[in-house]
Structure formats: structure tokens, C-alpha cells
Design a protein around this motif. Structure first.
Motif, mmCIF file in Angstrom:
data_model
loop_
_atom_site.group_PDB
_atom_site.id
_atom_site.type_symbol
_atom_site.label_atom_id
_atom_site.label_comp_id
_atom_site.label_asym_id
_atom_site.label_seq_id
_atom_site.Cartn_x
_atom_site.Cartn_y
_atom_site.Cartn_z
ATOM 1 N N ASP A 1 13.781 46.968 0.245
ATOM 2 C CA ASP A 1 14.952 47.783 0.582
ATOM 3 C C ASP A 1 15.529 48.467 -0.653
ATOM 4 O O ASP A 1 16.103 49.544 -0.559
ATOM 5 C CB ASP A 1 16.032 46.929 1.242
ATOM 6 C CG ASP A 1 15.667 46.512 2.658
ATOM 7 O OD1 ASP A 1 14.736 47.118 3.243
ATOM 8 O OD2 ASP A 1 16.304 45.583 3.176
ATOM 9 N N HIS B 1 14.306 52.091 -1.299
ATOM 10 C CA HIS B 1 14.638 53.197 -0.391
ATOM 11 C C HIS B 1 15.549 54.209 -1.077
ATOM 12 O O HIS B 1 16.534 53.822 -1.707
ATOM 13 C CB HIS B 1 15.383 52.688 0.848
ATOM 14 C CG HIS B 1 14.507 52.225 1.948
ATOM 15 N ND1 HIS B 1 13.605 53.043 2.584
ATOM 16 C CD2 HIS B 1 14.407 51.018 2.537
ATOM 17 C CE1 HIS B 1 12.988 52.356 3.529
ATOM 18 N NE2 HIS B 1 13.436 51.121 3.511
ATOM 19 N N ASN C 1 17.206 57.568 3.211
ATOM 20 C CA ASN C 1 16.602 56.625 4.169
ATOM 21 C C ASN C 1 17.632 55.618 4.657
ATOM 22 O O ASN C 1 17.692 55.304 5.857
ATOM 23 C CB ASN C 1 15.431 55.872 3.525
ATOM 24 C CG ASN C 1 14.179 56.706 3.403
ATOM 25 O OD1 ASN C 1 14.181 57.910 3.650
ATOM 26 N ND2 ASN C 1 13.102 56.064 2.995
ATOM 27 N N LEU D 1 12.966 55.530 10.612
ATOM 28 C CA LEU D 1 12.333 56.407 9.637
ATOM 29 C C LEU D 1 11.025 56.941 10.192
ATOM 30 O O LEU D 1 10.366 56.287 10.989
ATOM 31 C CB LEU D 1 12.038 55.639 8.344
ATOM 32 C CG LEU D 1 13.230 55.033 7.617
ATOM 33 C CD1 LEU D 1 12.755 54.273 6.387
ATOM 34 C CD2 LEU D 1 14.247 56.091 7.241
ATOM 35 N N ASP E 1 7.181 58.938 8.993
ATOM 36 C CA ASP E 1 6.245 58.797 7.884
ATOM 37 C C ASP E 1 6.654 59.625 6.665
ATOM 38 O O ASP E 1 6.420 59.216 5.528
ATOM 39 C CB ASP E 1 4.824 59.155 8.322
ATOM 40 C CG ASP E 1 4.200 58.056 9.156
ATOM 41 O OD1 ASP E 1 4.812 56.972 9.303
ATOM 42 O OD2 ASP E 1 3.089 58.267 9.667
ATOM 43 N N ASP F 1 9.702 60.175 5.704
ATOM 44 C CA ASP F 1 10.754 59.394 5.049
ATOM 45 C C ASP F 1 10.151 58.239 4.250
ATOM 46 O O ASP F 1 10.631 57.898 3.176
ATOM 47 C CB ASP F 1 11.710 58.779 6.078
ATOM 48 C CG ASP F 1 12.440 59.793 6.925
ATOM 49 O OD1 ASP F 1 12.832 60.851 6.389
ATOM 50 O OD2 ASP F 1 12.622 59.528 8.139
ATOM 51 N N ARG F 2 9.131 57.630 4.809
ATOM 52 C CA ARG F 2 8.553 56.430 4.195
ATOM 53 C C ARG F 2 7.679 56.713 2.980
ATOM 54 O O ARG F 2 7.494 55.830 2.144
ATOM 55 C CB ARG F 2 7.715 55.680 5.230
ATOM 56 C CG ARG F 2 8.532 54.949 6.247
ATOM 57 C CD ARG F 2 7.626 54.103 7.155
ATOM 58 N NE ARG F 2 8.409 53.558 8.246
ATOM 59 C CZ ARG F 2 8.541 54.130 9.428
ATOM 60 N NH1 ARG F 2 7.923 55.267 9.691
ATOM 61 N NH2 ARG F 2 9.281 53.571 10.364
ATOM 62 N N TRP G 1 9.103 55.986 -0.489
ATOM 63 C CA TRP G 1 9.429 54.564 -0.511
ATOM 64 C C TRP G 1 8.166 53.734 -0.741
ATOM 65 O O TRP G 1 8.123 52.874 -1.625
ATOM 66 C CB TRP G 1 10.111 54.210 0.814
ATOM 67 C CG TRP G 1 10.414 52.775 1.045
ATOM 68 C CD1 TRP G 1 11.288 51.992 0.346
ATOM 69 C CD2 TRP G 1 9.886 51.954 2.081
ATOM 70 N NE1 TRP G 1 11.322 50.722 0.879
ATOM 71 C CE2 TRP G 1 10.474 50.685 1.953
ATOM 72 C CE3 TRP G 1 8.982 52.178 3.108
ATOM 73 C CZ2 TRP G 1 10.175 49.629 2.806
ATOM 74 C CZ3 TRP G 1 8.692 51.125 3.975
ATOM 75 C CH2 TRP G 1 9.280 49.878 3.817
ATOM 76 N N LEU G 2 7.117 54.022 0.041
ATOM 77 C CA LEU G 2 5.854 53.301 -0.131
ATOM 78 C C LEU G 2 5.243 53.566 -1.506
ATOM 79 O O LEU G 2 4.696 52.654 -2.135
ATOM 80 C CB LEU G 2 4.871 53.683 0.976
ATOM 81 C CG LEU G 2 5.208 53.166 2.366
ATOM 82 C CD1 LEU G 2 4.331 53.840 3.413
ATOM 83 C CD2 LEU G 2 5.087 51.654 2.440
ATOM 84 N N CYS H 1 8.195 43.873 2.281
ATOM 85 C CA CYS H 1 8.054 45.240 2.796
ATOM 86 C C CYS H 1 7.608 45.131 4.238
ATOM 87 O O CYS H 1 6.672 44.392 4.544
ATOM 88 C CB CYS H 1 7.009 45.998 1.975
ATOM 89 S SG CYS H 1 6.674 47.671 2.581
ATOM 90 N N TYR I 1 0.256 52.140 6.188
ATOM 91 C CA TYR I 1 1.217 51.796 5.136
ATOM 92 C C TYR I 1 0.626 50.712 4.231
ATOM 93 O O TYR I 1 0.761 50.775 3.003
ATOM 94 C CB TYR I 1 2.538 51.294 5.715
ATOM 95 C CG TYR I 1 3.186 52.207 6.726
ATOM 96 C CD1 TYR I 1 2.937 53.581 6.744
ATOM 97 C CD2 TYR I 1 4.044 51.693 7.678
ATOM 98 C CE1 TYR I 1 3.536 54.408 7.682
ATOM 99 C CE2 TYR I 1 4.656 52.512 8.611
ATOM 100 C CZ TYR I 1 4.401 53.866 8.616
ATOM 101 O OH TYR I 1 4.990 54.668 9.539
ATOM 102 N N GLN J 1 10.560 48.699 15.906
ATOM 103 C CA GLN J 1 9.699 48.050 14.913
ATOM 104 C C GLN J 1 8.575 47.275 15.586
ATOM 105 O O GLN J 1 7.431 47.327 15.148
ATOM 106 C CB GLN J 1 10.518 47.143 13.998
ATOM 107 C CG GLN J 1 11.405 47.936 13.070
ATOM 108 C CD GLN J 1 11.701 47.199 11.796
ATOM 109 O OE1 GLN J 1 11.599 45.987 11.703
ATOM 110 N NE2 GLN J 1 12.064 47.948 10.779
#
Length: 174
Positions: free
Chosen positions: A44, A47, A51, A61, A63, A65-66, A69-70, A89, A96, A139
Motif C-alpha cells: 500500500d 500506491h 490510486n 483500480l 490495469d 492504475d496498477r 504501483w507494480l 501485495c 501482475y 477482488q
């Protein structure tokens, strides 16, 4: 726990503790890192503010947005090298996880797994987190379980944090 020593000394594991929000990633990740004597990072914290604002408003979120972060989490993992580390994560989708292990093929995933009802009850009791419980269903819908060619293990989240951590350590030792 240190794995075999190489020419440059001992090699410590690199672990991603994954699962849906409320599965215990932060708690178990911290305990696991402590037991392995390696640094811990909370996903977290990687981010960007946009996000967090999006999730706080109840929007999942995408992809796009991610991606940053990833990338930030993957960079932390690579930086850890043979010194080891544990990061929490969600890593819900295979792509991911593939991104996280792209430059670290030996990355091990511990998938904290429990029923939606159990996790929803934990989320309802949780305070001070930006992820609204209403996003839990999305999720679970996005979750792609670990596949047989992925280094990792599914760990049940029934019981207390120390019990779950012991299960994760046992899985890592296999």
C-alpha cells in the motif's frame, strides 16, 4: 531461515504475501519477515496518491492504475537481491505476478486464502484503511489462483496470525 549459500554468501528468500484485502497480508507479511530476518515492505505504501483516492472513493483500480504501483514493488524486490525480503501485495491476477517476478524468477508467492465471509467479517472490524469493504467482491472476482508453474503456496487463513505465519514458513521450506 536462510536458504543455501552461494559463492557470495547466504541467499535469503524473496516472498510476496498475496491475497484479497482483509486476508492478513500486512500482519502475516510482517511476522514472516521477522521470522526470516529480512526487511518487510507494505505494498500500500507504493500506491501513488491518485490510486488511494480512487479506492477511497469506492472505485476499483484498473490495469493502467496498477502499472506504476507494480513497477515500484518490482523495483523494491529486485533491489533486495540475495539479501531477501517480504512484501505484501494483492497480486490477484497472473499477469501482475508475472510482472513482479519478471526480473526475479525465484520470487515465491504465499497466497493467503479464506472464505469471502471470513474476510468480510475481518474487514468490517478493521479501522484506518482506505480500501472499503464494498470492493471485496470485485477482488474475489479478479482473483486468479496460483498456477502449478508458479513458485508459491496457498495458505489457509483460519486461526491466528502466528499460526498462519507458521504455515507460510512450512510452505516456504518445502
Amino acid at each position: 531461515m536462510v536458504t543455501e549459500a552461494g559463492p557470495e554468501g547466504p541467499h535469503h528468500p524473496l516472498v510476496v504475501v498475496m491475497g484479497v484485502s482483509g486476508s492478513g497480508k500486512s500482519t502475516v507479511g510482517g511476522l514472516l519477515a521477522e521470522r526470516l530476518d529480512v526487511p518487510y515492505a507494505e505494498a500500500d505504501d507504493f500506491h501513488p496518491p491518485a490510486n488511494i483516492a480512487k479506492m477511497s472513493a469506492g472505485h476499483p483500480l484498473d490495469d493502467e492504475d496498477r502499472a506504476p504501483w507494480l513497477d515500484a514493488i518490482a523495483a523494491w524486490i529486485v533491489e533486495r537481491g540475495d539479501r531477501g525480503g517480504v512484501v505484501s501485495c494483492s497480486a490477484l491476477r497472473r499477469r501482475y505476478r508475472d510482472r513482479l517476478r519478471r526480473d526475479t524468477p525465484g520470487l515465491f508467492f504465499v497466497h493467503l486464502d479464506g472464505s469471502e465471509e471470513l474476510i468480510a467479517s475481518r474487514l468490517a472490524a478493521r479501522m484506518q484503511h482506505f480500501m472499503p469493504a464494498g470492493l471485496l467482491r470485485s477482488q474475489f472476482e479478479a482473483l486468479e489462483p496460483l498456477e502449478s508453474d508458479e513458485a508459491g503456496a496457498v495458505v489457509a487463513i483460519d486461526g491466528g496470525p502466528h499460526q498462519i505465519t507458521e504455515r507460510a514458513l512450512a510452505a516456504l521450506a518445502r
